[in-house]
Structures are given as C-alpha cells and as structure tokens.
Scaffold this active site. Structure first.
Site, PDB file in Angstrom:
ATOM      1  N   ASP A  67       0.802  -1.224   0.000  1.00 19.12           N
ATOM      2  CA  ASP A  67       0.000   0.000   0.000  1.00 19.12           C
ATOM      3  C   ASP A  67       0.834   1.274   0.000  1.00 19.12           C
ATOM      4  OD1 ASP A  67       0.952  -0.450   2.586  1.00 19.12           O
ATOM      5  OD2 ASP A  67      -1.017  -0.925   3.400  1.00 19.12           O
ATOM      6  N   ASN A 136      -7.721  -3.753  14.300  1.00 18.90           N
ATOM      7  CA  ASN A 136      -9.113  -4.000  13.866  1.00 18.90           C
ATOM      8  C   ASN A 136      -9.176  -5.078  12.776  1.00 18.90           C
ATOM      9  OD1 ASN A 136      -8.121  -2.687  11.637  1.00 18.90           O
ATOM     10  ND2 ASN A 136      -9.608  -1.028  11.630  1.00 18.90           N
ATOM     11  N   HIS A 138      -7.336  -5.154  10.003  1.00 18.03           N
ATOM     12  CA  HIS A 138      -7.041  -4.762   8.619  1.00 18.03           C
ATOM     13  C   HIS A 138      -5.743  -5.398   8.126  1.00 18.03           C
ATOM     14  CE1 HIS A 138      -4.873  -0.980  10.170  1.00 18.03           C
ATOM     15  NE2 HIS A 138      -4.003  -1.467   9.312  1.00 18.03           N
ATOM     16  N   GLU A 143      -9.823  -2.102   5.358  1.00 18.68           N
ATOM     17  CA  GLU A 143     -10.483  -1.916   6.649  1.00 18.68           C
ATOM     18  C   GLU A 143     -11.686  -2.855   6.785  1.00 18.68           C
ATOM     19  OE1 GLU A 143      -9.046  -0.285   8.816  1.00 18.68           O
ATOM     20  OE2 GLU A 143      -8.213   1.615   8.114  1.00 18.68           O
TER      21      GLU A 143
HETATM   22  C1  GLP Z   1      -0.693  -0.281   8.732  1.00 16.64           C
HETATM   23  C2  GLP Z   1      -0.316  -0.878   7.360  1.00 16.64           C
HETATM   24  C3  GLP Z   1      -0.477  -2.376   7.370  1.00 16.64           C
HETATM   25  C4  GLP Z   1       0.105  -2.880   8.671  1.00 16.64           C
HETATM   26  C5  GLP Z   1      -0.801  -2.515   9.805  1.00 16.64           C
HETATM   27  C6  GLP Z   1      -0.246  -2.821  11.177  1.00 16.64           C
HETATM   28  O1  GLP Z   1      -1.622   0.711   8.676  1.00 16.64           O
HETATM   29  N1  GLP Z   1      -1.011  -0.346   6.238  1.00 16.64           N
HETATM   30  O2  GLP Z   1       0.140  -2.935   6.239  1.00 16.64           O
HETATM   31  O3  GLP Z   1       0.247  -4.259   8.643  1.00 16.64           O
HETATM   32  O4  GLP Z   1      -1.230  -1.184   9.686  1.00 16.64           O
HETATM   33  O5  GLP Z   1       0.695  -1.875  11.557  1.00 16.64           O
HETATM   34  P1  GLP Z   1       1.757  -2.111  12.687  1.00 16.64           P
HETATM   35  O6  GLP Z   1       2.649  -3.188  12.205  1.00 16.64           O
HETATM   36  O7  GLP Z   1       2.465  -0.800  12.829  1.00 16.64           O
HETATM   37  O8  GLP Z   1       1.011  -2.494  13.903  1.00 16.64           O
END
Ligand code: GLP
Length: 244
Positions: A67, A136, A138, A143
């Site tokens: 992304d 959540n 995602h 989402e």
């Molecule tokens: C972000 C990214 C995801 C990631 C997730 C968890 O927003 N877009 O690809 O896996 O949220 O983030 P983190 O690893 O900082 O907890």
C-alpha cells in the site's frame, strides 16, 4: 494456518527473516510482497544484517508493497516509498527497477490500481506475501467491511488506523484519509502468506483471527481460506488464544 510461537518481538523478527532468507536462497528470483508498519521493521533489520554478513543477494528479486498513502510522493518522508527505502531497499542490492509500490500521486488513481494489479499478474504473481495486521483486523489498508473480492483499490482509512499510524507523524492531522492498497483478493492470490503479529495490543485481533468466524467485518479472517499461511506471533499476541 500454521502458527509458530516466538518468545518476543525480536525472536519473531529473527524467525521471519530466516524464513524469508530460506525462500530467497531456494528461489533467488522470487516475487516478494512486502509490508510497512512497526511489525516488519525488525525483520527488515535482520534481512539487512544477513545481506551484509552472508551476502544474500536481491539482484533478481522483485518486490510489490501492499500500500501507499494517497497524495504522498516517493520523496515525502512519511510515504511508504520512503519508509521502504530507509528500512530495507537502500541497504540491500535490489535494483530499483524491481521495486514496486502503488503511486499515491497518480493523476488517475483508478487507473493506477488497474496498472498495479496488472503488473503483479505480469510478474507471475506474488510468491510470498509478508503481512502485518491492524488491531481492527485490517490487512494492507483493507479496513473492516472491505469485500473479499476487492482487487487493488482506493480506500478510506478508519479513524482508529489513522490514530494508530499517527505515531509515525508529527501530528494526527498529517495522517492521510485515503490510501491505495492491494485488495483482499490480490493478497489472497499470493502463493504463500507470512503473517507477523506481535504485542499485547494485537492479542484480541489474534484471538478473532484464530477462533472467530471468517467474515468481512474482520478482514484478516479471510486468511483462514488460504491454503498456505504461516503466522509467526509472539507470546503476548498469542496469550490465551486457543489454537485449533
Ligand atoms: C498499517 C499498514 C499495514 C500494517 C498494519 C499494522 O496501517 N497499512 O500494512 O500491517 O497497519 O501496523 P503495525 O505493524 O504498525 O502495527
């Protein structure tokens, strides 16, 4: 889903890096799907260390990131382009032509989604997709409520995701409201998926993923339908979770 329990974040990162290094040695021209966020950073550190010490090469590797924020160009320090160059690409020998992230500043974003999806297909498809998971549920920036059929798309970020990601910015108001992300269907087309989960904050999400129903209200639950998923999670994330 195969679940490997790590002692802590550091151990998870080491196991994940070794897992990927093995895959790269077996197939030095593999297509690797990559993720941003806090979770994979330790893994990237280990990949860099291994590259420096053991000379694992990325010359033939192709990467696709999940992304990018809409409106952020590659030179924006908060872009996922910048993140990836700082945390990994700038420190290994991967040719820049082999690196792919969605272009968040494309004039026609819908066209960019199609082009990105096509490009993944033309590469032969993702061999191993590295994933993190939001609390959540995602994955990428898909989402809760996102269709499991969705391919690369423009999405509106949940307020909770913007709040979680605000730690990477000076101010929450700087966190974009939109992103371009591989869709759930894109992620599911990967031949293999490696999901990393660490920390108490992800414990409830981990429980839902393993014990809950497969439902669009919890995007990561779709992984239960994939035939080749490995989860490396630390003790805190797995605490009290009943592994079936
Ligand atoms: C972000 C990214 C995801 C990631 C997730 C968890 O927003 N877009 O690809 O896996 O949220 O983030 P983190 O690893 O900082 O907890």
């Amino acid at each position: 889903m195969r679940i490997i329990e790590a002692h802590d974040y550091e151990h998870m990162s080491e196991l994940a890096a070794n897992y990927l290094i093995d895959k790269i040695h077996t197939n030095p021209s593999m297509v690797l799907g990559l993720a941003t966020g806090g979770t994979p950073q330790g893994t990237y550190k280990h990949l860099i260390q291994d590259h420096q010490r053991n000379h694992t090469t990325y010359k033939e590797i192709t990467t696709y990131n999940l992304d990018e924020y809409v409106g952020f160009s590659a030179d924006n320090p908060n872009s996922y382009h910048a993140f990836m160059y700082e945390k990994l690409f700038g420190k290994i020998d991967i040719p820049s032509a082999n690196i792919h992230l969605p272009n968040g500043t494309a004039i026609d974003l819908n066209d960019e989604c199609k082009t990105y999806e096509e490009s993944i297909k033309e590469s032969g498809g993702i061999d191993v997709q590295l994933l993190g998971m939001g609390s959540n549920g995602h994955i990428g920036f898909n989402e809760p409520g996102t269709s499991f059929e969705a391919t690369t798309q423009i999405v509106h970020l949940a307020q909770s995701t913007r709040e979680a990601n605000a730690r990477f910015f000076h101010d929450i108001n700087e966190v974009p409201h939109e992103a371009i992300t591989m869709g759930i269907a894109t992620i599911m087309k990967s031949k293999e998926i490696l999901l990393l989960v660490a920390g108490e904050a992800k414990n409830e999400a981990m429980r839902k993923l393993v014990e809950g129903e497969v439902d669009e209200s919890f995007p990561a639950s779709v992984l239960n339908r994939h035939s080749h998923v490995t989860i490396i999670a630390d003790k805190k994330a797995l605490s009290g979770v009943t592994v079936r």
